[in-house]
Design a protein around this motif. Sequence first.
Motif, PDB file in Angstrom:
ATOM      1  N   LEU A 317      -0.421   2.370   1.090  1.00 24.87           N
ATOM      2  CA  LEU A 317       0.485   2.767   0.007  1.00 24.87           C
ATOM      3  C   LEU A 317       0.367   4.258  -0.289  1.00 24.87           C
ATOM      4  CD1 LEU A 317       0.343   0.131  -2.882  1.00 24.87           C
ATOM      5  CD2 LEU A 317       2.375   0.925  -1.686  1.00 24.87           C
ATOM      6  N   ARG A 323       2.680   4.646  -3.921  1.00 28.40           N
ATOM      7  CA  ARG A 323       1.809   4.170  -5.001  1.00 28.40           C
ATOM      8  C   ARG A 323       2.401   4.467  -6.376  1.00 28.40           C
ATOM      9  NH1 ARG A 323      -4.264   3.923  -5.801  1.00 28.40           N
ATOM     10  NH2 ARG A 323      -4.305   3.853  -3.561  1.00 28.40           N
ATOM     11  N   LEU A 340       4.496  -2.526  -0.565  1.00 31.63           N
ATOM     12  CA  LEU A 340       4.735  -2.043   0.791  1.00 31.63           C
ATOM     13  C   LEU A 340       5.930  -2.747   1.420  1.00 31.63           C
ATOM     14  CD1 LEU A 340       1.077  -1.754   2.128  1.00 31.63           C
ATOM     15  CD2 LEU A 340       2.741   0.103   1.936  1.00 31.63           C
TER      16      LEU A 340
END
Length: 477
Positions: A317, A323, A340
């Motif tokens: 990520l 993120r 993801l």
Amino acid sequence: MQFTILGPVEALGPDGSPVALGGPQLRGLLALLALDAGRVVSAGRLIDGLHGDHPPDGAAEALQSQVSRLRRRLRDGGAPDGLVEFTAAGYRLAVDPEDVDVHRFERLTAQARETPDPAVAHELFAEALALWRGPAFDGLADAPSAARLAESHLAAVEDHAEVRLALGHHERLVAELRALTREHPLRERLTGSLMRALTGSGRSAEALAVFAEIRKRLADELGTEPAAELAEAHLAALRGAAPVPARRVPVPLTGLVGRDAELGLLAEALRDSRLVTLTGPGGAGKTRLAVAVAPRRSAEVCFVELAATTDVPRTVLSALGLREQGVLVPGAAPEPADRLAAGLADRPLLLVLDNCEHVVAEVADLVRRLLGECAGLRVLATSREALGLTGERLVPVGALADEAAERLFAERAAAVAPGVVPDPGAVRRICAALDGLPLAIELAAGRLRSMSADDVADRLDEAANALVLKEYAAAAR
């Protein structure tokens, strides 16, 4: 005559001029009768609508007086006699419901929702919403009915926005929807429409900011997460946004020596397979091969170093820049793997996962899911062992051939000891002692800063010293 209760309560005479209705009690009474135009409304219902739960003493007698005055006012304005009828069950405004704006509004919105043609629905909703000139009943009577009509109005506004989005009116809707979401900050459907309008206008970053704001407000004020419809709008904004640049492939400081055959085999494997794993001992040059072949791909490439982590999804990520976006998958918790899968769903990408051997099971679980849900994804892994997934293509990386190993040593030696030509026999002995492992050979060539090739070969002739250097090379990868 025409009657309006969606805003200021008015009666319009036959010539279209307003009738002088008098004070708020008479206008409130007319609003209640018009709401049920053509139907009998009980005296009790009228009293409750005018006075709420605490009517004054003599409210029934007062109602009769108010009805009489309303009849007189309407008659003075040109209304025929008998417009407000009295029956044993109550009072009735004897007009066609179509003469009252609220009934026209309800008919038009029903027709708009039933038509499959967005253009026709747009016209019907626009005509219906144009009937509103302010709050229903103008605050004069029956707060519950006024609230119900306000909700009907807002639902029609939302439906109209959906139709206009379907017609491509994204840019024109943004300002209007921003104002509505400020007025109704917890109205998720309005916020979803605003996000879709922003996304359709090429302003996906603003749509994501809108989502972050309402998600926080819902959590703080209601303790809930956004509903699926809003989450889908968020996902659409993410997919419409310019992808966050992925972590680039490292640029090597030296050239690749003696791996032409492996590079060709690897390029072919990546063309034909969505999962390719470079396998071999530490120090064999798996990472260098992956770094060399990745830039040849036309798709975006993301390089993820896994040697120092045990949390594979979060590391991936971070490398992908997903993120902070906080992808929310409808109906699922926002776990890293979910983020993801959502973020890569429509993104053509080569994902390079380097040094997987200590997290093989975790990498295999993640890769299995991502390849199953992300059609544009390909994965290139480097590991001392296979991931063990169906469809995995293995490309073994072993020792360099003798000639290539010696050429590698000579090139690296020339870099650290310019002008020094190492003895060919010593070079062969060094490469043989190190089993042709590229990294170990490079480390041995670095010793020429302080000793000759013969001295290095003599030391490596001792099996223990050669083993130490090979293990160090393996650990360095």
